[in-house]
Design an enzyme around this catalytic site. Structure first.
Site, PDB file in Angstrom:
ATOM      1  CG  HIS A  79      -0.102  -0.086   2.522  1.00  0.00           C
ATOM      2  ND1 HIS A  79       0.547  -1.079   3.110  1.00  0.00           N
ATOM      3  CD2 HIS A  79      -0.092   0.918   3.183  1.00  0.00           C
ATOM      4  CE1 HIS A  79       0.795  -0.893   4.280  1.00  0.00           C
ATOM      5  NE2 HIS A  79       0.623   0.221   4.382  1.00  0.00           N
ATOM      6  CB  CYS A 162     -32.005  -2.067  -4.839  1.00  0.00           C
ATOM      7  SG  CYS A 162     -32.247  -0.180  -5.166  1.00  0.00           S
ATOM      8  CE  LYS A 293     -13.334  37.075  35.127  1.00  0.00           C
ATOM      9  NZ  LYS A 293     -14.020  36.028  36.047  1.00  0.00           N
TER      10      LYS A 293
END
Ligand code: PMT
Length: 436
Positions: A79, A162, A293
């Site tokens: 692969h 199908c 903050k």
């Protein structure tokens, strides 16, 4: 020796065939690809072999056919070598099973392992029962694979194995061949070119946890980067914070603020042939950034309690979080202008008299799309403005689709509503003649 040299010059199509009744169409496709001057190697899944045997494909291709992950002495294919050899991987027909496996990265046989190992572009011709096609998982896989750069051909409508007439029928070998040739033509169309792309939002912090920004997801800029790299360009992607992973083979420069984006773009600008500014850069930043903050009742000079509750700040969203929980408090935020990255770099190009890089700006508008875009073309010094109406929440920011208008000195044109991957192709198709 001569045959080996010929093979090196020829581009190789790795044709993956999966277990759909449409597998017989792969024989015709193989012939068409060969007629177009391509070398074709075939990889069959176990189920495909129940429908058309390896001997048929071996005879048609004149090449060994890959059927198993494990080498046999007479058939030494693996692969990794297949993945490296392929100029393009075409899977036709591609069943729902293989499609969904590809989307989730499953690699449990030779074909899916090769697909995971290759960097070659992927062309998929799905073929399946209509209900399998409409299943949300299959639809999500199609979307995901397309977003990752795969080219989907069909499926079309018609008579299915199908016995139903519905969608799910594999496209004709002619259509799959034409799409493959198009993909191969694109792969080298920007070879030797260097492309700079800005993407995503910038964040302009007010304190360590609050910032001014935009809803840009980076999808547009990342799709452009992926597409430019797939066309052989060397790509630098300067992006603000996003949830996306940089496309393979792209030089990725993550930044946070507009000033950092300018610095990074500026570093690469002069060596580029094309610069595309798709980032949604914040035009303003807080005049000061608090190191801690901010508390309610903040004392930062740029954030001041405001006695006039009617005051609307340009950074209302961030302020709302500062003020949350205090019914009567409101604040004003002092903002300062960020540098305009596109305009700064366009002025630099103009000062040198250079024609490169070709400059593409975006324009995000909520009204008067074309006239605003024309103004931006002039004011920013771009060669082309790609304008989008961001007032529609289904398009523009953070969506998977968009509709774009191209505005240049020569005039304007508009695309249909398309996926951002399609639009990236469209933009680069439009720009390629300008660069070559
Ligand atoms: O990231 P996505 O979720 O896919 O969303 C895509 C998008 C909506 C962000 C994109 O299509 C888009 O419109 N990008 C430009 C957004 C924008 O900031 O537009 P603007 O009209 O404000 O700016 C015009 C041009 O100047 C843009 O090329 C922008 O990158 C550039 N600019 C703007 C301000 C600034 N300070 N510096 C700049 O370089």
């Amino acid at each position: 020796m001569k045959q080996q040299q010929q093979q090196q010059q020829q581009q190789t199509v790795l044709l993956g065939v999966t277990g759909s009744i449409a597998a017989y169409k792969a024989c015709e496709l193989l012939r068409l690809l060969q007629k177009a001057g391509l070398r074709v190697k075939v990889a069959l899944t176990e189920h495909a072999q129940e429908l058309v045997g390896a001997a048929t494909f071996r005879a048609l291709s004149g090449e060994p056919v890959a059927t198993s992950l494990f080498d046999s002495p007479g058939n030494p294919i693996n692969h990794i070598s297949l993945a490296e050899e392929a100029s393009v991987l075409v899977i036709a027909p591609c069943t729902a099973n293989v499609l969904n496996k590809l989307a989730s990265g499953v690699a449990d046989d030779l074909l899916t392992t090769t697909a995971l190992a290759t960097t070659a572009p992927l062309v998929l011709a799905p073929a399946m029962n209509a209900r399998m096609l409409r299943h949300p998982r299959t639809q999500a896989s199609l979307e995901l694979l397309e977003a990752a750069g795969a080219t989907l051909v069909g499926p079309g409508e018609g008579y299915l194995a199908c016995g139903e007439e519905d969608s799910g029928r594999m496209s004709s070998p002619e259509d799959v061949c034409a799409a493959t040739l198009e993909v191969l033509a694109r792969t080298q169309s920007l070879a030797g070119k260097r492309v700079l792309i800005t993407a995503g939002p910038t964040r302009e912090y007010l304190d360590p946890v609050r910032f001014i920004s935009s809803p840009s997801s980076g999808k547009t800029g990342f799709a452009l980067a992926r597409e430019a790299a797939a066309r052989g360009a060397s790509v630098v992607l300067v992006s603000g914070p996003t949830d996306l992973t940089s496309p393979p083979g792209v030089e990725y420069v993550p930044v946070v603020t507009a000033r950092q984006m300018l610095e990074a773009a500026s570093e690469h600008f002069d060596t580029c042939d094309l610069a595309i500014f798709s980032a949604a850069v914040a035009d303003f930043r807080p005049a000061e950034q608090a190191s801690q903050k901010l508390k309610k009742g903040a004392s930062l000079p740029s954030v001041v309690p405001d006695n006039d509750p009617a005051t609307v700040s340009p950074a209302g969203a961030s302020l709302a979080s500062v003020a949350s929980g205090t019914a009567s408090a409101s604040y004003s935020l002092t903002l300062t202008a960020n540098p305009d990255i596109l305009a700064t770099l366009a002025a630099r190009r103009a000062a040198t008299g250079a024609k490169r890089p070709y400059l593409v700006g975006f324009a995000a508008e909520t009204e008067d799309l074309l006239s605003n875009a024309r103004e931006k073309l002039k004011a920013k010094g771009a060669d082309l403005i790609v304008a989008n109406d961001v007032s529609d929440p289904a398009l523009g920011f953070a969506s998977s689709h968009n509709q774009l208008s191209f505005v240049s000195k020569e005039g304007s044109s508009q695309t249909a509503v398309l996926s951002k991957e399609h639009l990236a192709r469209h933009i680069l198709d439009t720009l390629t003649p300008e660069l070559c």
